[in-house]
Enzyme design. Sequence first.
Site, PDB file in Angstrom:
ATOM      1  N   LYS A 111       0.864  -1.191   0.000  1.00 51.23           N
ATOM      2  CA  LYS A 111       0.000   0.000   0.000  1.00 51.23           C
ATOM      3  C   LYS A 111       0.887   1.224   0.000  1.00 51.23           C
ATOM      4  CE  LYS A 111      -4.521   0.828   0.224  1.00 51.23           C
ATOM      5  NZ  LYS A 111      -5.630  -0.001  -0.235  1.00 51.23           N
TER       6      LYS A 111
HETATM    7  P1  NAD Z   1     -14.001   7.336  -2.251  1.00 53.26           P
HETATM    8  O1  NAD Z   1     -13.024   8.420  -2.012  1.00 53.26           O
HETATM    9  O2  NAD Z   1     -14.545   7.079  -3.607  1.00 53.26           O
HETATM   10  O3  NAD Z   1     -15.289   7.536  -1.288  1.00 53.26           O
HETATM   11  C1  NAD Z   1     -15.180   7.733   0.100  1.00 53.26           C
HETATM   12  C2  NAD Z   1     -16.574   8.132   0.593  1.00 53.26           C
HETATM   13  O4  NAD Z   1     -16.578   8.150   2.013  1.00 53.26           O
HETATM   14  C3  NAD Z   1     -17.030   9.522   0.149  1.00 53.26           C
HETATM   15  O5  NAD Z   1     -18.424   9.487  -0.120  1.00 53.26           O
HETATM   16  C4  NAD Z   1     -16.762  10.384   1.382  1.00 53.26           C
HETATM   17  O6  NAD Z   1     -17.587  11.537   1.423  1.00 53.26           O
HETATM   18  C5  NAD Z   1     -17.128   9.403   2.456  1.00 53.26           C
HETATM   19  N1  NAD Z   1     -16.586   9.675   3.768  1.00 53.26           N
HETATM   20  C6  NAD Z   1     -15.311   9.960   4.136  1.00 53.26           C
HETATM   21  N2  NAD Z   1     -15.240  10.111   5.471  1.00 53.26           N
HETATM   22  C7  NAD Z   1     -16.499   9.905   5.953  1.00 53.26           C
HETATM   23  C8  NAD Z   1     -17.074   9.877   7.244  1.00 53.26           C
HETATM   24  N3  NAD Z   1     -16.336  10.106   8.326  1.00 53.26           N
HETATM   25  N4  NAD Z   1     -18.402   9.579   7.349  1.00 53.26           N
HETATM   26  C9  NAD Z   1     -19.157   9.325   6.265  1.00 53.26           C
HETATM   27  N5  NAD Z   1     -18.655   9.320   5.025  1.00 53.26           N
HETATM   28  C10 NAD Z   1     -17.353   9.602   4.872  1.00 53.26           C
HETATM   29  O7  NAD Z   1     -13.302   6.008  -1.650  1.00 53.26           O
HETATM   30  P2  NAD Z   1     -13.645   4.501  -1.983  1.00 53.26           P
HETATM   31  O8  NAD Z   1     -12.782   4.043  -3.099  1.00 53.26           O
HETATM   32  O9  NAD Z   1     -15.120   4.324  -2.059  1.00 53.26           O
HETATM   33  O10 NAD Z   1     -13.067   3.794  -0.666  1.00 53.26           O
HETATM   34  C11 NAD Z   1     -13.818   3.723   0.527  1.00 53.26           C
HETATM   35  C12 NAD Z   1     -13.202   2.645   1.410  1.00 53.26           C
HETATM   36  O11 NAD Z   1     -13.188   1.401   0.712  1.00 53.26           O
HETATM   37  C13 NAD Z   1     -11.747   2.902   1.836  1.00 53.26           C
HETATM   38  O12 NAD Z   1     -11.564   2.319   3.119  1.00 53.26           O
HETATM   39  C14 NAD Z   1     -10.953   2.112   0.800  1.00 53.26           C
HETATM   40  O13 NAD Z   1      -9.669   1.736   1.267  1.00 53.26           O
HETATM   41  C15 NAD Z   1     -11.852   0.890   0.670  1.00 53.26           C
HETATM   42  N6  NAD Z   1     -11.684   0.107  -0.548  1.00 53.26           N
HETATM   43  C16 NAD Z   1     -11.800   0.678  -1.784  1.00 53.26           C
HETATM   44  C17 NAD Z   1     -11.668  -0.120  -2.912  1.00 53.26           C
HETATM   45  C18 NAD Z   1     -11.866   0.425  -4.286  1.00 53.26           C
HETATM   46  O14 NAD Z   1     -11.762  -0.355  -5.252  1.00 53.26           O
HETATM   47  N7  NAD Z   1     -12.188   1.692  -4.455  1.00 53.26           N
HETATM   48  C19 NAD Z   1     -11.358  -1.491  -2.780  1.00 53.26           C
HETATM   49  C20 NAD Z   1     -11.264  -2.036  -1.507  1.00 53.26           C
HETATM   50  C21 NAD Z   1     -11.423  -1.233  -0.391  1.00 53.26           C
END
Ligand code: NAD
Length: 421
Positions: A111
């Site tokens: 990461k």
């Molecule tokens: P993103 O940036 O697209 O979306 C994040 C979302 O969370 C946004 O809507 C933001 O407004 C919201 N947010 C942030 N802090 C918040 C809070 N305290 N309360 C409520 N909402 C909040 O990110 P993503 O890609 O959707 O990733 C989200 C999570 O999933 C992360 O932990 C990431 O590591 C994990 N993840 C993502 C992927 C992927 O393929 N994108 C894969 C596995 C895991």
Amino acid sequence: MNPPTTGNESNPYLQMRKRLDKAAQLVELDPGHYEILSEPFQELSIAIPVTMDDGSLRVFKGYRVQHSIARGPAKGGVRYAPDVHLDEVRALAAWMTWKCAVVNVPFGGGKGGIICDTRRMSQAEIERLTRRYASGLLDIIGPERDVPAPDMNTNEQVMAWFMDTYSMHQRATQTAIVTGKPIGLGGSKGRREATGLGVAMIAQEALKYAGLPETGCRVAVQGSGNVGGLGALFMHERGHKIIAMSDMYGAIRNDEGFDMPVLLEHLNQTGKLTGFAGATDFAGEELLTIDCDVLIPAATENQITSGNADAVQAKVIVEGANGPTSAEADAILEAKGIVVVPDILANAGGVTVSYFEWVQNRMGYFWEKQDVFDRMERIMVEAFHDVEAAAKKHDTSLRIGAYCVAVERVAYCLNMRGMYA
Ligand code: NAD
């Protein structure tokens, strides 16, 4: 032997270690292998100087951590955020090792992160930051060594700049250096939807496991980004009611369920959920404890803790985010009889399709979207059943069952490879 993992509920690395320690005991992991797997294999901290648009020079702090390469090249995203810290990146790297092993794709875990606030940077500044970061990692990355991908606040464009920088140094286009690229530049069809779709596929398996109806459930989703927004859309398509959603600005609810395509269009237009016609706005912190059947935390780490776990009303939690639940909260949820599907299983659809992207790049032959989704579903469902079987065998939770599956698969590779000395 490494020191015991005590205290600090908000430190994601210590939280990861607590789960590893439990699984290591259950599978009777060799103490030497435990020592290897409880620390990252390699980590790099770099200073990234960037000329800003106003001509000033700023130095950003960046990291890349490779937790394990026992099963294959390190694999994992790069996060741009003001609160990135090394223990967070270490935890995220280790979770990638376990996640890749749970879905049985031939990668280790890595990461990266940069401490920066992209909301206050221009696209040109983000491009220069990305290129200088990529060049700083040249000695440790490569399609056979470490393959980055997008994470929070990084996207297809960032991956394209990263790939281009690496390729300029290699004097040849090397698409397999990153995944999550634009489709026209070697990306895989279906990668954008993969994590959210995987969350919905795993939620269906979890509902069967918990003896709940496979349609018509009331679902609350924290986060409306790539994982939360699309996860909610795919749950809606499977006949469930999305009754509440939140983002970093607030939360909305409608007990009749949202029309998800219309809600996502509103989000696209306005950049936030609040103000959606027909929905009631409420405080974001209350989303996690709302009355619902399925809760999908899909925002960030450390959301369900010993401070709020007792108030959670959901029957099933499917972790879209990485590390949303603390080990202390796990114990409380388990005592309440809530089924928790862990991150390293529930959100593994993204890395599964990243693996497909890497395979397609190396073949130079691209698959249709339905082919991607069919292959992914087979892997996700099989992984759920492997985890369920391990949890049953060791009389433990799905989370520790998933760690048991992962740790045994990684330990097998360590054992077969032996020690080069
Ligand atoms: P993103 O940036 O697209 O979306 C994040 C979302 O969370 C946004 O809507 C933001 O407004 C919201 N947010 C942030 N802090 C918040 C809070 N305290 N309360 C409520 N909402 C909040 O990110 P993503 O890609 O959707 O990733 C989200 C999570 O999933 C992360 O932990 C990431 O590591 C994990 N993840 C993502 C992927 C992927 O393929 N994108 C894969 C596995 C895991």
